[in-house]
Motif scaffolding. Structure first.
Motif, PDB file in Angstrom:
ATOM      1  N   GLY A 103       0.317  -1.410   0.458  1.00 20.45           N
ATOM      2  CA  GLY A 103       0.208   0.373   0.383  1.00 20.45           C
ATOM      3  C   GLY A 103       1.255   1.388   0.040  1.00 20.45           C
ATOM      4  N   GLN A 104       0.634   2.110   0.043  1.00 24.09           N
ATOM      5  CA  GLN A 104       0.885   3.589   0.541  1.00 24.09           C
ATOM      6  C   GLN A 104       1.998   3.894   1.149  1.00 24.09           C
ATOM      7  OE1 GLN A 104       0.649   6.201  -1.565  1.00 24.09           O
ATOM      8  NE2 GLN A 104      -0.584   4.734  -3.193  1.00 24.09           N
ATOM      9  N   PRO A 105       2.327   2.958   2.654  1.00 20.20           N
ATOM     10  CA  PRO A 105       3.148   3.190   3.109  1.00 20.20           C
ATOM     11  C   PRO A 105       4.260   2.542   2.669  1.00 20.20           C
ATOM     12  CG  PRO A 105       1.704   1.676   4.836  1.00 20.20           C
ATOM     13  CD  PRO A 105       1.270   2.821   3.329  1.00 20.20           C
ATOM     14  N   GLU A 106       4.372   1.306   2.266  1.00 16.65           N
ATOM     15  CA  GLU A 106       5.339   0.929   1.280  1.00 16.65           C
ATOM     16  C   GLU A 106       6.117   1.837   0.109  1.00 16.65           C
ATOM     17  OE1 GLU A 106       3.773  -2.443   3.265  1.00 16.65           O
ATOM     18  OE2 GLU A 106       2.672  -0.941   1.399  1.00 16.65           O
ATOM     19  N   VAL A 107       5.099   2.740  -0.569  1.00 22.06           N
ATOM     20  CA  VAL A 107       5.546   3.784  -1.880  1.00 22.06           C
ATOM     21  C   VAL A 107       6.625   4.754  -0.705  1.00 22.06           C
ATOM     22  CG1 VAL A 107       4.754   5.512  -2.706  1.00 22.06           C
ATOM     23  CG2 VAL A 107       3.313   3.428  -2.815  1.00 22.06           C
ATOM     24  N   GLN A 108       5.661   5.492   0.619  1.00 26.44           N
ATOM     25  CA  GLN A 108       6.113   6.342   1.073  1.00 26.44           C
ATOM     26  C   GLN A 108       7.620   6.036   1.733  1.00 26.44           C
ATOM     27  OE1 GLN A 108       3.825   6.342   4.157  1.00 26.44           O
ATOM     28  NE2 GLN A 108       1.940   7.786   2.639  1.00 26.44           N
ATOM     29  N   ALA A 109       7.452   4.516   2.340  1.00 30.87           N
ATOM     30  CA  ALA A 109       9.348   4.293   2.412  1.00 30.87           C
ATOM     31  C   ALA A 109      10.238   4.100   1.418  1.00 30.87           C
ATOM     32  CB  ALA A 109       9.116   3.103   3.096  1.00 30.87           C
ATOM     33  N   VAL A 110       9.507   3.741   0.206  1.00 29.24           N
ATOM     34  CA  VAL A 110      10.823   3.364  -1.003  1.00 29.24           C
ATOM     35  C   VAL A 110      11.107   5.351  -1.554  1.00 29.24           C
ATOM     36  CG1 VAL A 110      10.948   3.806  -3.306  1.00 29.24           C
ATOM     37  CG2 VAL A 110       9.865   1.752  -2.124  1.00 29.24           C
ATOM     38  N   THR A 111      10.026   6.058  -1.584  1.00 30.42           N
ATOM     39  CA  THR A 111      10.709   7.348  -1.599  1.00 30.42           C
ATOM     40  C   THR A 111      12.034   7.986  -0.650  1.00 30.42           C
ATOM     41  OG1 THR A 111       8.558   7.736  -2.507  1.00 30.42           O
ATOM     42  CG2 THR A 111       9.340   9.401  -1.633  1.00 30.42           C
ATOM     43  N   TYR A 144       8.513  -5.607  -4.865  1.00 30.61           N
ATOM     44  CA  TYR A 144       7.196  -3.974  -4.665  1.00 30.61           C
ATOM     45  C   TYR A 144       6.532  -4.313  -5.745  1.00 30.61           C
ATOM     46  CZ  TYR A 144       8.259  -2.803   0.215  1.00 30.61           C
ATOM     47  OH  TYR A 144       8.655  -2.802   1.548  1.00 30.61           O
ATOM     48  N   LEU A 145       7.598  -4.163  -6.629  1.00 29.26           N
ATOM     49  CA  LEU A 145       6.798  -3.907  -8.091  1.00 29.26           C
ATOM     50  C   LEU A 145       5.988  -4.660  -8.740  1.00 29.26           C
ATOM     51  CD1 LEU A 145       9.754  -2.144 -10.012  1.00 29.26           C
ATOM     52  CD2 LEU A 145       7.896  -0.948  -9.177  1.00 29.26           C
ATOM     53  N   ASN A 146       6.123  -6.794  -8.096  1.00 33.06           N
ATOM     54  CA  ASN A 146       5.599  -7.423  -8.574  1.00 33.06           C
ATOM     55  C   ASN A 146       4.228  -7.543  -7.431  1.00 33.06           C
ATOM     56  OD1 ASN A 146       8.395  -9.206  -9.566  1.00 33.06           O
ATOM     57  ND2 ASN A 146       6.842  -8.440 -11.104  1.00 33.06           N
ATOM     58  N   ALA A 147       4.108  -7.286  -6.977  1.00 33.20           N
ATOM     59  CA  ALA A 147       3.262  -7.409  -5.635  1.00 33.20           C
ATOM     60  C   ALA A 147       1.298  -7.032  -6.077  1.00 33.20           C
ATOM     61  CB  ALA A 147       3.557  -6.379  -4.400  1.00 33.20           C
ATOM     62  N   ASN A 148       0.826  -7.184  -5.230  1.00 26.05           N
ATOM     63  CA  ASN A 148      -0.487  -6.914  -5.497  1.00 26.05           C
ATOM     64  C   ASN A 148      -0.738  -5.927  -5.095  1.00 26.05           C
ATOM     65  OD1 ASN A 148      -3.523  -6.974  -6.126  1.00 26.05           O
ATOM     66  ND2 ASN A 148      -3.824  -8.226  -5.122  1.00 26.05           N
ATOM     67  N   SER A 149      -1.774  -5.121  -5.623  1.00 26.48           N
ATOM     68  CA  SER A 149      -2.182  -3.434  -5.085  1.00 26.48           C
ATOM     69  C   SER A 149      -3.142  -3.291  -5.317  1.00 26.48           C
ATOM     70  CB  SER A 149      -0.360  -2.380  -5.212  1.00 26.48           C
ATOM     71  OG  SER A 149      -0.795  -1.969  -6.344  1.00 26.48           O
ATOM     72  N   GLU A 152      -3.510   2.773  -8.124  1.00 32.38           N
ATOM     73  CA  GLU A 152      -3.055   3.962  -7.582  1.00 32.38           C
ATOM     74  C   GLU A 152      -1.637   3.639  -6.513  1.00 32.38           C
ATOM     75  OE1 GLU A 152      -4.249   8.159  -4.511  1.00 32.38           O
ATOM     76  OE2 GLU A 152      -5.593   6.345  -5.151  1.00 32.38           O
ATOM     77  N   THR A 153      -1.391   2.690  -6.444  1.00 28.28           N
ATOM     78  CA  THR A 153      -0.210   2.575  -5.074  1.00 28.28           C
ATOM     79  C   THR A 153       0.565   2.166  -6.146  1.00 28.28           C
ATOM     80  OG1 THR A 153      -2.107   1.514  -3.198  1.00 28.28           O
ATOM     81  CG2 THR A 153       0.680   0.238  -3.529  1.00 28.28           C
ATOM     82  N   ARG A 154       0.181   1.243  -7.225  1.00 29.24           N
ATOM     83  CA  ARG A 154       0.958   0.631  -8.201  1.00 29.24           C
ATOM     84  C   ARG A 154       1.617   1.697  -8.896  1.00 29.24           C
ATOM     85  NH1 ARG A 154      -1.274  -4.083 -11.803  1.00 29.24           N
ATOM     86  NH2 ARG A 154      -1.799  -4.980  -9.646  1.00 29.24           N
ATOM     87  N   LYS A 155       1.159   2.169  -9.206  1.00 27.91           N
ATOM     88  CA  LYS A 155       1.243   3.556 -10.444  1.00 27.91           C
ATOM     89  C   LYS A 155       2.516   4.392  -9.502  1.00 27.91           C
ATOM     90  CE  LYS A 155      -1.934   3.825 -14.235  1.00 27.91           C
ATOM     91  NZ  LYS A 155      -2.851   4.951 -14.698  1.00 27.91           N
ATOM     92  N   SER A 156       2.179   4.536  -8.203  1.00 27.85           N
ATOM     93  CA  SER A 156       2.890   5.117  -7.297  1.00 27.85           C
ATOM     94  C   SER A 156       3.904   4.360  -6.773  1.00 27.85           C
ATOM     95  CB  SER A 156       2.213   5.534  -5.849  1.00 27.85           C
ATOM     96  OG  SER A 156       0.784   6.051  -5.646  1.00 27.85           O
ATOM     97  N   MET A 157       3.819   2.655  -6.493  1.00 24.82           N
ATOM     98  CA  MET A 157       5.113   2.880  -6.065  1.00 24.82           C
ATOM     99  C   MET A 157       6.159   2.051  -8.164  1.00 24.82           C
ATOM    100  SD  MET A 157       7.101   0.841  -4.639  1.00 24.82           S
ATOM    101  CE  MET A 157       6.540   1.028  -2.789  1.00 24.82           C
TER     102      MET A 157
END
Length: 398
Positions: A103-111, A144-149, A152-157
């Motif tokens: 979800g968005q927490p993982e995106v925020q962690a990568v950023t 993460y790129l292969n994960a289900n989401s 919106e989350t997938r595009k953000s990742m």
């Protein structure tokens, strides 16, 4: 070469050099099949899926014993750059692992991790930061790129991964691994297209233009800078300045002085229109404009004017500017001061670089410091020049 003409394949390690020489000669990419070679590992990488190709790149950087020095260092002026239509929508081709969800927490962690890695790169150089960036790409971001989401989350990742991939390529440039950098940049373009991220797509193209310009390839630098500007044409004044400044430098290198000056004026107008650099992509401001002006002047043959603009740049810098760029630009200033006969001023500038050099692990700065002794070899009778030369030899990596 004569063995190849007689029907014997050149060694695998020599084939990239031959293909690049042919590409430069004919001003278009020459493939392995056109030259009669079997497909190269790099071509296999490029034809692999986006995530698989990224894994291959990252694993090579994580394990120094697997790095190909020739392939990593060879810059290609004839590299085929995918257009936006070629990369957009590739999100549908990425395999999804239904057992993993993000979800968005993982995106925020990568950023956040990308920001930390960027800070390390700025402060200490790419040689320290790139293995960490590669390991993070392989071990965390690729899964993460292969994960289900959600969509919106997938595009953000994908967008976050694209910028991390670009940053890793930027680090490779700093280390002198120019071929490897181009591979990272291509993967970054694919990821940006998959996420629909025009901003990062244009940013990567600009970075590729900077790489070409720093290596003295004016025409490819223009092509890439123009593509970057086209991709970012509906952006803010700050971003227009960011793109136009690189166009100006590229045009000057290519000998197109009128276009260079027009782009420089456009850069100045855009900087004046920008209200604040806070929250903007690229951070282009008056200090950066002064540096771009210096590069345009130098490429146009005005070394004294270039020195004046570099002095303007340092006067306008602030505490947020990166340490590595300070040493790179200071080294350029010293070399140009020497070119116009200001020996003691050049030595004084070089000594400020040598004072801070041991804390930076940058291939580009290593090269600049390694040149000091040879540039001062004609001035050994001058005690200041002799002391500066000896100091650089002591600090220069063996």
């Amino acid at each position: 070469m004569h063995q190849w003409l007689n029907g014997h394949l050149p060694k695998e390690s020599a084939r990239p050099l031959i293909l690049e020489a042919l590409s430069r000669r004919f001003n278009r990419p020459i493939t392995s099949s056109e030259a009669g070679f079997p497909p190269s590992p790099e071509q296999a990488k490029q034809s692999a899926g986006t995530v698989d190709g990224l894994l291959d790149l990252g694993r090579e950087d994580m394990d120094p014993s697997r790095r190909s020095v020739l392939g990593a260092g060879l810059f290609s002026v004839a590299l085929t750059i995918p257009g936006w239509r070629d990369v957009v929508g590739r999100i549908d081709a990425i395999r999804i692992d239904p057992q993993r969800r993000i979800g968005q927490p993982e995106v925020q962690a990568v950023t956040a991790m990308t920001e930390r890695l960027s800070d390390l790169d700025d402060d200490f150089g790419g040689r320290y930061a790139r293995p960490m960036a590669a390991a993070f790409l392989v071990n965390t971001v690729a899964p993460y790129l292969n994960a289900n989401s959600s969509s919106e989350t997938r595009k953000s990742m994908l967008s976050a991964a694209s910028f991390l991939c670009y940053l890793t390529g930027w680090m490779a440039v700093d280390e002198g691994a120019h071929g490897r950098a181009q591979q990272y940049y291509l993967k970054s373009l694919e990821l940006a297209g998959a996420s629909g991220d025009h901003m990062t797509y244009g940013h990567v193209l600009r970075g590729m233009s900077v790489q070409a310009a720093n290596l003295g390839h004016g025409t490819p630098a223009v092509r890439l800078a123009n593509a970057a500007a086209e991709a970012s044409r509906d952006s803010s004044p700050r971003i227009r300045a960011f793109m136009a400044g690189q166009q100006a430098h590229s045009y000057a290198l290519a000998g197109e002085k009128t276009h260079a000056l027009n782009s420089l004026r456009e850069t100045e107008r855009a900087v004046n229109q920008a209200e604040s650099q806070l929250g903007t992509f690229g951070g282009f401001r008056s200090a950066t404009l002064a540096y771009s002006t210096s590069e345009v002047r130098y490429a146009s043959g005005d070394t004294k004017g270039s020195i004046e603009s570099l002095h303007d740049h340092f006067r306008l810098r602030d505490s947020t500017d990166m340490q590595r760029s300070k040493l790179i630009f200071s080294s350029l200033l010293a070399e140009r001061q020497l070119q116009v006969g200001h020996l003691e001023a050049a030595c004084a500038t070089w000594n400020t670089v040598l004072e801070e050099y041991p804390a930076i692990h940058s291939g580009r700065i290593d090269g600049q410091v390694a040149r000091i002794a040879s540039l001062l070899s004609s001035y050994r009778s001058n005690p200041v020049a002799r002391q500066t030369s000896e100091r650089s030899r002591e600090l220069c990596p063996k």
